[in-house]
Structure formats: C-alpha cells, structure tokens
Write a protein that holds these residues in place. Sequence first.
Motif, PDB file in Angstrom:
ATOM      1  N   SER A 122      -3.601   1.809  -3.466  1.00 46.70           N
ATOM      2  CA  SER A 122      -3.384   2.749  -2.756  1.00 46.70           C
ATOM      3  C   SER A 122      -3.930   2.914  -1.305  1.00 46.70           C
ATOM      4  CB  SER A 122      -4.228   3.723  -2.908  1.00 46.70           C
ATOM      5  OG  SER A 122      -5.783   4.538  -3.068  1.00 46.70           O
ATOM      6  N   ASN A 123      -3.695   3.352  -0.038  1.00 41.88           N
ATOM      7  CA  ASN A 123      -3.894   3.147   1.378  1.00 41.88           C
ATOM      8  C   ASN A 123      -4.851   3.376   1.631  1.00 41.88           C
ATOM      9  OD1 ASN A 123      -1.069   2.952   1.904  1.00 41.88           O
ATOM     10  ND2 ASN A 123      -0.861   5.471   2.815  1.00 41.88           N
TER      11      ASN A 123
ATOM     12  N   THR B 283       0.532  -0.973   0.058  1.00 38.39           N
ATOM     13  CA  THR B 283       0.254   0.525   0.033  1.00 38.39           C
ATOM     14  C   THR B 283       0.945   1.369  -0.106  1.00 38.39           C
ATOM     15  OG1 THR B 283      -0.128   0.106   2.675  1.00 38.39           O
ATOM     16  CG2 THR B 283      -1.872  -0.978   1.366  1.00 38.39           C
TER      17      THR B 283
ATOM     18  N   CYS C 248       3.948   6.320  -5.626  1.00 31.74           N
ATOM     19  CA  CYS C 248       5.541   5.761  -5.051  1.00 31.74           C
ATOM     20  C   CYS C 248       6.446   4.724  -5.280  1.00 31.74           C
ATOM     21  CB  CYS C 248       4.970   5.848  -3.458  1.00 31.74           C
ATOM     22  SG  CYS C 248       4.065   4.592  -2.944  1.00 31.74           S
TER      23      CYS C 248
ATOM     24  N   LYS D 130       5.188   1.618  -6.492  1.00 33.26           N
ATOM     25  CA  LYS D 130       4.689  -0.015  -5.550  1.00 33.26           C
ATOM     26  C   LYS D 130       4.534  -0.502  -7.253  1.00 33.26           C
ATOM     27  CE  LYS D 130       0.314   1.832  -4.837  1.00 33.26           C
ATOM     28  NZ  LYS D 130       0.557   3.378  -4.434  1.00 33.26           N
TER      29      LYS D 130
ATOM     30  N   VAL E 196       1.295   5.791  -1.480  1.00 27.05           N
ATOM     31  CA  VAL E 196       0.178   7.048  -2.506  1.00 27.05           C
ATOM     32  C   VAL E 196       0.434   6.851  -3.979  1.00 27.05           C
ATOM     33  CG1 VAL E 196       0.530   8.580  -0.074  1.00 27.05           C
ATOM     34  CG2 VAL E 196       1.863   8.389  -1.886  1.00 27.05           C
ATOM     35  N   HIS E 197      -0.254   6.814  -4.282  1.00 24.69           N
ATOM     36  CA  HIS E 197       0.048   7.197  -5.738  1.00 24.69           C
ATOM     37  C   HIS E 197       1.096   7.865  -6.140  1.00 24.69           C
ATOM     38  CE1 HIS E 197      -3.906   5.979  -7.335  1.00 24.69           C
ATOM     39  NE2 HIS E 197      -4.532   6.600  -6.730  1.00 24.69           N
TER      40      HIS E 197
ATOM     41  N   GLU F  54      -3.229  -2.785  -8.477  1.00 26.69           N
ATOM     42  CA  GLU F  54      -4.071  -1.766  -8.552  1.00 26.69           C
ATOM     43  C   GLU F  54      -5.183  -2.351  -8.475  1.00 26.69           C
ATOM     44  OE1 GLU F  54      -4.006   1.640  -7.997  1.00 26.69           O
ATOM     45  OE2 GLU F  54      -1.623   1.307  -8.548  1.00 26.69           O
TER      46      GLU F  54
END
Length: 190
Positions: A123-124, A28, A33, A35, A30-31, A96
């Motif tokens: 996302s968180n 998880t 970052c 992932k 933020v967009h 996603e």
Amino acid sequence: MKKIYFREKYLKKMRGFYHDTEMIKVITGVHRCGKSTLLEMIAEELLKDDVKKENIVFIHLDKRPYSRVSKPEVLEEIIDSKTKLINGTKYLFIDEVQNVKDFERVVNSFREERDFSIFITGSNSYLLSGELVTKLTGRYIDFPMTTLTFDEYIGMKKYLDLEVNPNIDQELISYILEGGFPLTLQYHSS
C-alpha cells in the motif's frame, strides 16, 4: 481458474521492465485496487513469452503459509529455498511486502545478484513513507495503481458479461457508489 480482466493501462507501462534485473518494480496503491491481480497478469504474460513456470516465484505475504512472516531473515530463507535450483532469470513476485520489517535489505540483496527480476506490491502509505525511498533510491521504479477508471469499469463489466446500463448516467452513479474496486463487479447482480 478465475477470469482476469487485463488492465492494459498498467501492463503497457510495465512490459519494458519485465526482464529488467537492475530495477525493482514496485506496485503501490490502496488495498483491493488490483495489485495482486496485476502480478498474476504479468506472470501470465511471462509464461506466454516462454518463461518457464518454475522460474516464476510467488510469495503472498497475506496468505498462508506466509502470513506470519515478518522478519527479513525468514523472507530471505523462503526466497532462497524457492529459487536455489532455478537456472536463468528468476521472476520474484512478493505481494504485500510491507508485512516484513526491513524488507528493503532483502529485496535489494537479491537484486544485487543480477539474476532476479523482482516485483513487489504494497500500500502507498507503507511503502512510500518508509525506508523504501531512502534505502532503494535509484534501484526501483514505482507503478502507482488506482481503482478502475470509468472506462475500465465498463470494460470489465463487458468482459465479465455483466449488463451495462444503456443510461450512461446511471452506470456512472453505480461506478461512483462502488468506488471502482474490481472485486465489487464479481459480486454484481444484474
């Protein structure tokens, strides 16, 4: 092939779970970052660990041809079609995952088969406030991810052969202004 700066701080926490078919690995953050890139790093390490390429399955739900997938039964059909001929452990990467309503039921059903090592990102705000916590309690492990730390920012600049300002205070200002998002360094002009 793009150059990937390996974020060892996350990889070392996750390595012990690469082959774990009992726990869903949830990344998880933020967009933007990193992932999705972390999933690529894990897949690359699996290949170096002699996992067959065909056993590694990626489903990027923000990219074509999967960007319109929103129903759990469609996601299940896609996973089935991509994995039905694979022998041995299947390494399933779903990026996603929150784009699919009720995805928890789908990923848990594949986890129950015990031959899937599942990695999902989101996302968180979507994952940790939703049904994940309720429906998958005890069946997943969360790996929260943040933007680059200042040390990672400097390390990534060096890795990308970008100039690091000898005035560390100026470099810190640049880091703060850019927010530590990895992609900003790819557009960096020295």
